[in-house]
Write a protein that holds these residues in place. Structure first.
Motif, PDB file in Angstrom:
ATOM      1  N   PHE A  10     -25.683  -9.264 -48.101  1.00 16.73           N
ATOM      2  CA  PHE A  10     -25.174  -8.755 -46.831  1.00 16.73           C
ATOM      3  C   PHE A  10     -25.655  -9.631 -45.671  1.00 16.73           C
ATOM      4  CE2 PHE A  10     -23.881  -6.023 -43.529  1.00 16.73           C
ATOM      5  CZ  PHE A  10     -23.146  -4.979 -44.049  1.00 16.73           C
ATOM      6  N   LEU A  11     -26.939  -9.981 -45.678  1.00 14.06           N
ATOM      7  CA  LEU A  11     -27.486 -10.811 -44.610  1.00 14.06           C
ATOM      8  C   LEU A  11     -26.853 -12.202 -44.599  1.00 14.06           C
ATOM      9  CD1 LEU A  11     -31.239  -9.780 -44.760  1.00 14.06           C
ATOM     10  CD2 LEU A  11     -29.578  -9.192 -42.988  1.00 14.06           C
ATOM     11  N   CYS A  12     -26.548 -12.732 -45.773  1.00 10.77           N
ATOM     12  CA  CYS A  12     -25.838 -14.021 -45.849  1.00 10.77           C
ATOM     13  C   CYS A  12     -24.454 -13.901 -45.233  1.00 10.77           C
ATOM     14  CB  CYS A  12     -25.736 -14.493 -47.291  1.00 10.77           C
ATOM     15  SG  CYS A  12     -27.303 -15.085 -47.948  1.00 10.77           S
ATOM     16  N   SER A  13     -23.817 -12.768 -45.475  1.00 10.99           N
ATOM     17  CA  SER A  13     -22.498 -12.525 -44.890  1.00 10.99           C
ATOM     18  C   SER A  13     -22.567 -12.513 -43.363  1.00 10.99           C
ATOM     19  CB  SER A  13     -21.956 -11.194 -45.399  1.00 10.99           C
ATOM     20  OG  SER A  13     -20.831 -10.800 -44.669  1.00 10.99           O
ATOM     21  N   VAL A  14     -23.589 -11.881 -42.828  1.00 15.28           N
ATOM     22  CA  VAL A  14     -23.768 -11.833 -41.369  1.00 15.28           C
ATOM     23  C   VAL A  14     -24.033 -13.237 -40.833  1.00 15.28           C
ATOM     24  CG1 VAL A  14     -25.181 -10.900 -39.495  1.00 15.28           C
ATOM     25  CG2 VAL A  14     -24.572  -9.448 -41.426  1.00 15.28           C
ATOM     26  N   LEU A  15     -24.801 -14.028 -41.563  1.00 12.44           N
ATOM     27  CA  LEU A  15     -25.059 -15.408 -41.152  1.00 12.44           C
ATOM     28  C   LEU A  15     -23.773 -16.228 -41.137  1.00 12.44           C
ATOM     29  CD1 LEU A  15     -26.962 -17.718 -40.381  1.00 12.44           C
ATOM     30  CD2 LEU A  15     -27.364 -18.074 -42.829  1.00 12.44           C
ATOM     31  N   VAL A  16     -22.945 -16.069 -42.151  1.00  9.32           N
ATOM     32  CA  VAL A  16     -21.665 -16.792 -42.209  1.00  9.32           C
ATOM     33  C   VAL A  16     -20.800 -16.414 -41.008  1.00  9.32           C
ATOM     34  CG1 VAL A  16     -19.501 -16.993 -43.516  1.00  9.32           C
ATOM     35  CG2 VAL A  16     -21.692 -17.138 -44.705  1.00  9.32           C
ATOM     36  N   ALA A  17     -20.734 -15.127 -40.686  1.00 16.13           N
ATOM     37  CA  ALA A  17     -19.948 -14.679 -39.525  1.00 16.13           C
ATOM     38  C   ALA A  17     -20.520 -15.254 -38.228  1.00 16.13           C
ATOM     39  CB  ALA A  17     -19.922 -13.151 -39.466  1.00 16.13           C
ATOM     40  N   SER A  18     -21.831 -15.334 -38.133  1.00 16.70           N
ATOM     41  CA  SER A  18     -22.463 -15.878 -36.928  1.00 16.70           C
ATOM     42  C   SER A  18     -22.171 -17.362 -36.759  1.00 16.70           C
ATOM     43  CB  SER A  18     -23.976 -15.642 -36.985  1.00 16.70           C
ATOM     44  OG  SER A  18     -24.257 -14.265 -37.043  1.00 16.70           O
ATOM     45  N   ALA A  47     -13.426 -21.746 -38.966  1.00 19.81           N
ATOM     46  CA  ALA A  47     -14.130 -20.569 -38.452  1.00 19.81           C
ATOM     47  C   ALA A  47     -13.439 -19.281 -38.895  1.00 19.81           C
ATOM     48  CB  ALA A  47     -14.219 -20.633 -36.933  1.00 19.81           C
ATOM     49  N   TYR A  48     -12.113 -19.238 -38.827  1.00 19.24           N
ATOM     50  CA  TYR A  48     -11.404 -18.036 -39.266  1.00 19.24           C
ATOM     51  C   TYR A  48     -11.515 -17.832 -40.771  1.00 19.24           C
ATOM     52  CZ  TYR A  48      -9.441 -17.146 -34.672  1.00 19.24           C
ATOM     53  OH  TYR A  48      -9.296 -16.851 -33.354  1.00 19.24           O
ATOM     54  N   PHE A  49     -11.534 -18.923 -41.533  1.00 17.87           N
ATOM     55  CA  PHE A  49     -11.742 -18.813 -42.968  1.00 17.87           C
ATOM     56  C   PHE A  49     -13.136 -18.238 -43.248  1.00 17.87           C
ATOM     57  CE2 PHE A  49     -13.531 -20.554 -46.878  1.00 17.87           C
ATOM     58  CZ  PHE A  49     -12.652 -20.017 -47.800  1.00 17.87           C
ATOM     59  N   MET A  50     -14.120 -18.676 -42.469  1.00 22.09           N
ATOM     60  CA  MET A  50     -15.483 -18.161 -42.645  1.00 22.09           C
ATOM     61  C   MET A  50     -15.561 -16.673 -42.319  1.00 22.09           C
ATOM     62  SD  MET A  50     -17.732 -21.342 -41.193  1.00 22.09           S
ATOM     63  CE  MET A  50     -19.325 -20.619 -41.579  1.00 22.09           C
ATOM     64  N   PHE A  51     -14.834 -16.238 -41.279  1.00 17.71           N
ATOM     65  CA  PHE A  51     -14.776 -14.801 -40.971  1.00 17.71           C
ATOM     66  C   PHE A  51     -14.195 -14.025 -42.145  1.00 17.71           C
ATOM     67  CE2 PHE A  51     -14.975 -15.100 -36.156  1.00 17.71           C
ATOM     68  CZ  PHE A  51     -16.086 -14.283 -36.055  1.00 17.71           C
TER      69      PHE A  51
END
Length: 114
Positions: A10-18, A47-51
């Motif tokens: 989950f934290l990795c996901s938040v980092l990717v979004a950031s 960036a949109y792909f990362m989101f």
């Protein structure tokens, strides 16, 4: 898998979004010839792909994370964006931001550990 593994996911996901937010900000600071080029340049598309990837990763993480814990982990995004913005965009970190980040960290710790 252990709940801690899902929390890390989950934290990795938040980092990717950031990181994707930082990419969008860097792209917004550039001028372009047309509106279409503004939205279809490689930086914006990555960036949109990362989101999108972040959303998928979050969905996987929710398999092992309580629904009530998710928003707490999402709040770490404020910390990531502040740190990444200071490093990559040379944004200043004011005392208000430091106090805000400290309160976020304290809030996360209080709810998770007590």
């Amino acid at each position: 898998m252990s709940e801690w593994v899902y929390i890390l996911i989950f934290l990795c996901s938040v980092l990717v979004a950031s990181v994707s937010q930082i990419l969008l900000k860097k792209s917004a600071n550039k001028s372009s010839d047309s509106r279409l080029k503004e939205y279809l340049n490689p930086t914006v598309m990555v960036a949109y792909f990362m989101f999108f990837a972040s959303s998928l990763i979050t969905t996987i993480a929710y398999k092992g994370v309580d629904l009530s814990t998710g928003p707490l982990l999402e709040a770490t995004g404020y910390i990531w964006v502040t740190a990444l913005g200071a490093y990559f965009l040379k944004e200043k970190i004011s005392m208000k931001k430091i106090i805000g980040i400290a309160l976020i960290i304290i809030g996360i710790m209080v709810i998770c550990f007590f």
